[in-house]
Design a protein around this motif. Structure first.
Motif, short mmCIF file in Angstrom:
data_model
loop_
_atom_site.label_atom_id
_atom_site.label_comp_id
_atom_site.label_asym_id
_atom_site.label_seq_id
_atom_site.Cartn_x
_atom_site.Cartn_y
_atom_site.Cartn_z
N PRO A 133 -0.10 -4.22 10.03
CA PRO A 133 0.58 -3.38 9.05
C PRO A 133 2.04 -3.11 9.43
CG PRO A 133 -1.49 -2.38 9.75
CD PRO A 133 -1.25 -3.56 10.63
N GLU A 134 2.92 -3.15 8.44
CA GLU A 134 4.34 -2.88 8.66
C GLU A 134 4.81 -1.83 7.67
OE1 GLU A 134 6.55 -6.50 8.20
OE2 GLU A 134 5.35 -7.57 9.68
N LEU A 135 5.49 -0.81 8.17
CA LEU A 135 6.08 0.22 7.31
C LEU A 135 7.37 -0.34 6.72
CD1 LEU A 135 6.11 3.13 6.20
CD2 LEU A 135 7.35 3.78 8.27
N ILE A 136 7.44 -0.44 5.38
CA ILE A 136 8.63 -0.98 4.72
C ILE A 136 9.65 0.12 4.49
CG2 ILE A 136 9.50 -2.06 2.62
CD1 ILE A 136 6.83 -3.40 2.28
N GLU A 137 9.21 1.24 3.91
CA GLU A 137 10.14 2.34 3.64
C GLU A 137 9.40 3.65 3.48
OE1 GLU A 137 12.35 2.05 -0.04
OE2 GLU A 137 10.75 0.87 -0.94
N THR A 138 10.14 4.73 3.67
CA THR A 138 9.63 6.09 3.49
C THR A 138 10.53 6.77 2.48
OG1 THR A 138 8.84 6.14 5.77
CG2 THR A 138 9.10 8.25 4.65
N LEU A 139 9.91 7.36 1.43
CA LEU A 139 10.67 7.98 0.35
C LEU A 139 10.23 9.42 0.15
CD1 LEU A 139 10.13 5.04 -2.15
CD2 LEU A 139 12.26 5.54 -0.97
N ALA A 140 11.18 10.29 -0.13
CA ALA A 140 10.85 11.67 -0.52
C ALA A 140 10.43 11.62 -1.99
CB ALA A 140 12.06 12.57 -0.36
N VAL A 141 9.36 12.33 -2.35
CA VAL A 141 8.88 12.26 -3.72
C VAL A 141 9.88 12.86 -4.71
CG1 VAL A 141 6.45 12.12 -3.12
CG2 VAL A 141 7.50 14.36 -3.48
N ILE A 186 0.87 -1.18 0.00
CA ILE A 186 0.00 0.00 0.00
C ILE A 186 0.90 1.22 0.00
CG2 ILE A 186 -1.73 1.32 1.28
CD1 ILE A 186 -2.64 -1.44 2.43
N ALA A 187 0.72 2.08 -0.99
CA ALA A 187 1.50 3.32 -1.11
C ALA A 187 0.63 4.46 -0.58
CB ALA A 187 1.89 3.56 -2.55
N ARG A 188 1.14 5.17 0.40
CA ARG A 188 0.44 6.33 0.98
C ARG A 188 1.31 7.55 0.80
NH1 ARG A 188 -1.40 3.24 6.39
NH2 ARG A 188 -3.19 2.17 5.48
N CYS A 189 0.80 8.51 0.05
CA CYS A 189 1.52 9.75 -0.18
C CYS A 189 0.82 10.85 0.60
CB CYS A 189 1.54 10.07 -1.68
SG CYS A 189 2.55 11.49 -2.10
N VAL A 190 1.57 11.51 1.49
CA VAL A 190 1.02 12.56 2.33
C VAL A 190 1.83 13.83 2.09
CG1 VAL A 190 0.55 13.28 4.70
CG2 VAL A 190 0.37 10.87 4.07
N GLY A 191 1.12 14.94 1.88
CA GLY A 191 1.79 16.19 1.59
C GLY A 191 1.15 17.37 2.28
N LEU A 249 6.26 9.60 0.45
CA LEU A 249 5.59 8.35 0.10
C LEU A 249 6.00 7.29 1.10
CD1 LEU A 249 3.78 6.96 -2.09
CD2 LEU A 249 5.92 6.14 -3.08
N LYS A 250 5.02 6.68 1.74
CA LYS A 250 5.27 5.59 2.69
C LYS A 250 4.73 4.31 2.09
CE LYS A 250 5.40 8.47 6.75
NZ LYS A 250 5.08 8.60 8.14
N ILE A 251 5.54 3.26 2.14
CA ILE A 251 5.17 1.97 1.58
C ILE A 251 4.90 1.02 2.74
CG2 ILE A 251 5.87 0.08 0.07
CD1 ILE A 251 5.55 2.83 -1.34
#
Length: 123
Positions: free
Chosen positions: A62-70, A21-26, A52-54
């Motif tokens: 739920p487990e957070l895999i990685e957090t990426l800057a867009v 699940i990709a969650r993009c928060v801005g 973007l949080k994967i």
């Protein structure tokens, strides 16, 4: 008061063998959530300051895999535009130019070595 934001065109490829699940928060309450299947490419637009949080689902929930800057996911500007005529002639297979073996297409920079994907099509 109207605030105009410059949006980024971004791409994320799920290189795992599991659905994520990709969650993009801005800023300004921007939120985008999408399910991304294994090896699927997700293209989306978002404000530059987004993240973007994967996520995936494990045995404990739920487990957070990685957090990426867009900014690391931004699609290269002009990658989908055809080359100028003089460059196109040099890359033509008929001309035997140096670039005649190189495919064209969109390049997606993921910022992480295993997330780099080139989406190309034959000339």
């Amino acid at each position: 008061m109207v605030i105009t934001l410059t949006w980024l065109e971004c791409g994320y490829r799920n290189s795992s063998d599991r659905m994520v699940i990709a969650r993009c928060v801005g800023p300004e309450q921007f939120f985008l959530e999408r399910v991304v299947f294994p090896f699927e490419l997700l293209s989306f637009s978002c404000p530059p300051a987004s993240e973007l949080k994967i996520w995936t689902h494990g045995l404990g929930g739920p487990e957070l895999i990685e957090t990426l800057a867009v900014a690391d996911l931004e699609i290269e500007a002009g990658a989908d535009e055809p080359p100028p005529p003089e460059r196109a002639a040099a890359e033509s297979p008929k001309s035997g130019g140096a670039g005649s073996q190189r495919p064209r297409g969109l390049s997606f920079s993921k910022g992480n070595g295993d997330l780099v994907e080139a989406w190309v099509s034959a000339v």
